[in-house]
Motif scaffolding. Structure first.
Motif, PDB file in Angstrom:
ATOM      1  N   TRP A  69       0.807  -1.224   0.000  1.00 59.65           N
ATOM      2  CA  TRP A  69       0.000   0.000   0.000  1.00 59.65           C
ATOM      3  C   TRP A  69       0.841   1.275   0.000  1.00 59.65           C
ATOM      4  O   TRP A  69       0.308   2.375  -0.131  1.00 59.65           O
ATOM      5  N   PHE A  70       2.169   1.183   0.088  1.00 57.48           N
ATOM      6  CA  PHE A  70       3.022   2.362  -0.082  1.00 57.48           C
ATOM      7  C   PHE A  70       3.198   2.723  -1.559  1.00 57.48           C
ATOM      8  O   PHE A  70       3.648   3.826  -1.873  1.00 57.48           O
ATOM      9  N   SER A  71       2.906   1.786  -2.446  1.00 57.18           N
ATOM     10  CA  SER A  71       3.194   1.989  -3.867  1.00 57.18           C
ATOM     11  C   SER A  71       2.295   3.058  -4.472  1.00 57.18           C
ATOM     12  O   SER A  71       1.072   2.954  -4.412  1.00 57.18           O
ATOM     13  N   PHE A  72       2.892   4.076  -5.090  1.00 57.03           N
ATOM     14  CA  PHE A  72       2.114   5.081  -5.813  1.00 57.03           C
ATOM     15  C   PHE A  72       1.569   4.518  -7.117  1.00 57.03           C
ATOM     16  O   PHE A  72       0.462   4.849  -7.531  1.00 57.03           O
ATOM     17  N   THR A  73       2.399   3.715  -7.795  1.00 60.74           N
ATOM     18  CA  THR A  73       2.040   3.182  -9.104  1.00 60.74           C
ATOM     19  C   THR A  73       2.601   1.772  -9.260  1.00 60.74           C
ATOM     20  O   THR A  73       3.493   1.343  -8.520  1.00 60.74           O
ATOM     21  N   TRP A  74       2.067   1.085 -10.246  1.00 58.36           N
ATOM     22  CA  TRP A  74       2.637  -0.171 -10.735  1.00 58.36           C
ATOM     23  C   TRP A  74       2.454  -0.152 -12.247  1.00 58.36           C
ATOM     24  O   TRP A  74       1.415   0.298 -12.752  1.00 58.36           O
ATOM     25  N   ARG A  75       3.453  -0.595 -12.997  1.00 51.59           N
ATOM     26  CA  ARG A  75       3.355  -0.611 -14.463  1.00 51.59           C
ATOM     27  C   ARG A  75       4.336  -1.630 -15.032  1.00 51.59           C
ATOM     28  O   ARG A  75       5.279  -2.047 -14.344  1.00 51.59           O
ATOM     29  N   PRO A  76       4.142  -2.009 -16.272  1.00 51.18           N
ATOM     30  CA  PRO A  76       5.104  -2.922 -16.900  1.00 51.18           C
ATOM     31  C   PRO A  76       6.444  -2.236 -17.082  1.00 51.18           C
ATOM     32  O   PRO A  76       6.514  -1.015 -17.266  1.00 51.18           O
ATOM     33  N   LEU A  77       7.501  -3.016 -17.043  1.00 49.97           N
ATOM     34  CA  LEU A  77       8.834  -2.501 -17.303  1.00 49.97           C
ATOM     35  C   LEU A  77       9.199  -2.785 -18.753  1.00 49.97           C
ATOM     36  O   LEU A  77       8.934  -3.871 -19.265  1.00 49.97           O
ATOM     37  N   GLY A  78       9.811  -1.817 -19.399  1.00 50.13           N
ATOM     38  CA  GLY A  78      10.193  -1.957 -20.801  1.00 50.13           C
ATOM     39  C   GLY A  78       9.814  -0.711 -21.570  1.00 50.13           C
ATOM     40  O   GLY A  78       9.182   0.202 -21.045  1.00 50.13           O
ATOM     41  N   ARG A  79      10.204  -0.648 -22.804  1.00 49.60           N
ATOM     42  CA  ARG A  79       9.849   0.489 -23.636  1.00 49.60           C
ATOM     43  C   ARG A  79       8.379   0.428 -24.023  1.00 49.60           C
ATOM     44  O   ARG A  79       7.784  -0.639 -24.093  1.00 49.60           O
ATOM     45  N   GLY A  80       7.814   1.598 -24.304  1.00 52.69           N
ATOM     46  CA  GLY A  80       6.423   1.659 -24.715  1.00 52.69           C
ATOM     47  C   GLY A  80       6.297   1.992 -26.183  1.00 52.69           C
ATOM     48  O   GLY A  80       6.335   3.160 -26.552  1.00 52.69           O
ATOM     49  N   ASP A  81       6.164   0.989 -27.031  1.00 47.75           N
ATOM     50  CA  ASP A  81       5.972   1.229 -28.456  1.00 47.75           C
ATOM     51  C   ASP A  81       5.213   0.059 -29.061  1.00 47.75           C
ATOM     52  O   ASP A  81       4.808  -0.870 -28.358  1.00 47.75           O
ATOM     53  N   GLU A  82       4.997   0.082 -30.370  1.00 44.85           N
ATOM     54  CA  GLU A  82       4.186  -0.948 -31.014  1.00 44.85           C
ATOM     55  C   GLU A  82       4.826  -2.332 -30.929  1.00 44.85           C
ATOM     56  O   GLU A  82       4.122  -3.344 -30.850  1.00 44.85           O
ATOM     57  N   LEU A  83       6.149  -2.400 -30.954  1.00 45.10           N
ATOM     58  CA  LEU A  83       6.805  -3.693 -30.833  1.00 45.10           C
ATOM     59  C   LEU A  83       6.550  -4.306 -29.457  1.00 45.10           C
ATOM     60  O   LEU A  83       6.343  -5.515 -29.332  1.00 45.10           O
ATOM     61  N   VAL A  84       6.547  -3.480 -28.421  1.00 44.64           N
ATOM     62  CA  VAL A  84       6.276  -3.966 -27.077  1.00 44.64           C
ATOM     63  C   VAL A  84       4.818  -4.397 -26.941  1.00 44.64           C
ATOM     64  O   VAL A  84       4.502  -5.347 -26.217  1.00 44.64           O
ATOM     65  N   ASP A  85       3.912  -3.714 -27.656  1.00 46.88           N
ATOM     66  CA  ASP A  85       2.502  -4.103 -27.614  1.00 46.88           C
ATOM     67  C   ASP A  85       2.324  -5.558 -28.022  1.00 46.88           C
ATOM     68  O   ASP A  85       1.555  -6.306 -27.408  1.00 46.88           O
ATOM     69  N   GLU A  86       3.022  -5.988 -29.058  1.00 46.63           N
ATOM     70  CA  GLU A  86       2.911  -7.379 -29.513  1.00 46.63           C
ATOM     71  C   GLU A  86       3.489  -8.334 -28.477  1.00 46.63           C
ATOM     72  O   GLU A  86       2.954  -9.420 -28.244  1.00 46.63           O
ATOM     73  N   ILE A  87       4.572  -7.920 -27.833  1.00 45.39           N
ATOM     74  CA  ILE A  87       5.186  -8.756 -26.804  1.00 45.39           C
ATOM     75  C   ILE A  87       4.249  -8.891 -25.605  1.00 45.39           C
ATOM     76  O   ILE A  87       4.072  -9.976 -25.046  1.00 45.39           O
ATOM     77  N   LEU A  88       3.631  -7.778 -25.198  1.00 46.40           N
ATOM     78  CA  LEU A  88       2.700  -7.820 -24.077  1.00 46.40           C
ATOM     79  C   LEU A  88       1.509  -8.720 -24.382  1.00 46.40           C
ATOM     80  O   LEU A  88       1.033  -9.465 -23.517  1.00 46.40           O
TER      81      LEU A  88
END
Length: 329
Positions: free
Chosen positions: A70-89
């Motif tokens: 509950w201390f965490s402000f955010t959580w998100r995937p690690l890695g670059r954010g682009d179309e190539l990463v979208d396919e990987i996700l």
């Protein structure tokens, strides 16, 4: 494009991806504190020849969930954010159906596209996804202002309070971890309006870690020699994060919290030169007096609709969302 998905039951794997950290809750060291605190990580990694995506997860009662406390402000995937990463996700999301029929991801930001990117990836991979706002995040974009310029536009009552009462307390701001100051922080917290800390050990370990790295800003206000207000901030990459703040109930007439906050804002803006001040999550009314922008935080509930065990959960989640929508009309 060949994509490989793997799973790891220790956060040590995250050291390989430290370059993707954009804040304190992305760093391998933070996840290591959670693991040391008893959480059992499941680190999902998907990689192609040119891109990589990482989801730090942990087991939940009904599947998997974000590796947070509950201390965490955010959580998100690690890695670059682009179309190539979208396919990987999307490939990773599809593979995750072999490990869980329900996955909850939160608290997700979307100013960087994290919530939308994950929602799209899980939908594309055959999950039923329910997206809801779960919290809000108050921030101040400094925009090149000095503290004096920022302060001139605060509510008149705040400015009057500081002018009248600033001299009633002595303020100390430390840029290192200090045992005496941390004990003062604990004293203030015990005598404040706030409930007892959940996993105070993790918070203290985090404070020590940030102090060793030179990122801590620990503020203490004292009256007649005793601590009456305390705040724990960190500063990195042009952003100041306000993790904890409290004042004693007995010292409320001194407005020590306002005086200490003003001193820390001034230090962050005029000395550290930050571009953003992040007051974390929560909808407390006082946050709007200090900050100027509210950003939503989202929760994604992802269900594998092919699995019969998910049908009841999907129906309950949909009914809950419908009821919430009707209550807001």
């Amino acid at each position: 494009m060949t994509i490989e998905v793997s799973y790891h039951e220790t956060v040590s794997k995250l050291q390989e991806f430290a370059q993707f950290a954009r804040g304190p809750f992305d760093r391998p060291e933070w996840y290591a504190l959670l693991e040391q605190g008893g959480m059992e990580p499941i680190i999902a990694v998907a990689r192609s020849r040119h891109r990589i995506a990482v989801l730090p997860l942990m087991a939940a009662e009904d599947g998997l969930t974000s590796l947070v406390n509950w201390f965490s402000f955010t959580w998100r995937p690690l890695g670059r954010g682009d179309e190539l990463v979208d396919e990987i996700l999307a490939t990773m999301a599809k593979d995750l159906r072999n490990r869980a029929s329900a996955i909850t991801l939160a608290p997700l930001p979307d100013e960087d596209g994290s919530a939308s990117r994950l929602e799209q990836a899980f939908r594309k991979s055959g999950w039923a996804v329910i997206r809801e706002q779960c919290d809000e995040n108050h921030v101040l974009h400094v925009e090149g202002r000095s503290f004096a310029e920022y302060w001139a536009y605060r509510p008149g009552q705040m400015r009057t309070t500081l002018k009248r009462k600033a001299k009633k307390v002595d303020v100390e701001i430390l840029t290192r971890f200090d045992e005496r100051a941390w004990e003062d922080y604990r004293i203030v917290y015990r005598n404040s309006w706030k409930p007892a800390e959940e996993r105070a050990d993790i918070l203290e370990a985090f404070a020590r870690m940030e102090g060793a790295a030179g990122r801590i800003r620990l503020g203490i206000a004292r009256a007649e020699g005793g601590p009456v207000a305390a705040q724990f901030w960190t500063v990195e990459n042009g952003t100041a994060y306000i993790h904890k703040l409290a004042h004693t109930e007995a010292a409320k007439p001194l407005s020590a919290g306002t005086t200490l906050s003003a001193a820390l804002f001034k230090h962050a803006i005029d000395v550290d030169g930050v571009e953003l001040i992040d007051l974390g999550t929560g909808s407390d009314g006082y946050k709007r007096d200090w900050m100027e922008t509210v950003r939503p935080r989202y929760k994604l509930e992802c269900y594998d609709w092919r699995n019969p065990r998910s049908w009841k959960r999907i129906a309950k989640a949909a009914a809950r969302r419908l009821a919430r929508g009707n209550s807001q009309r």
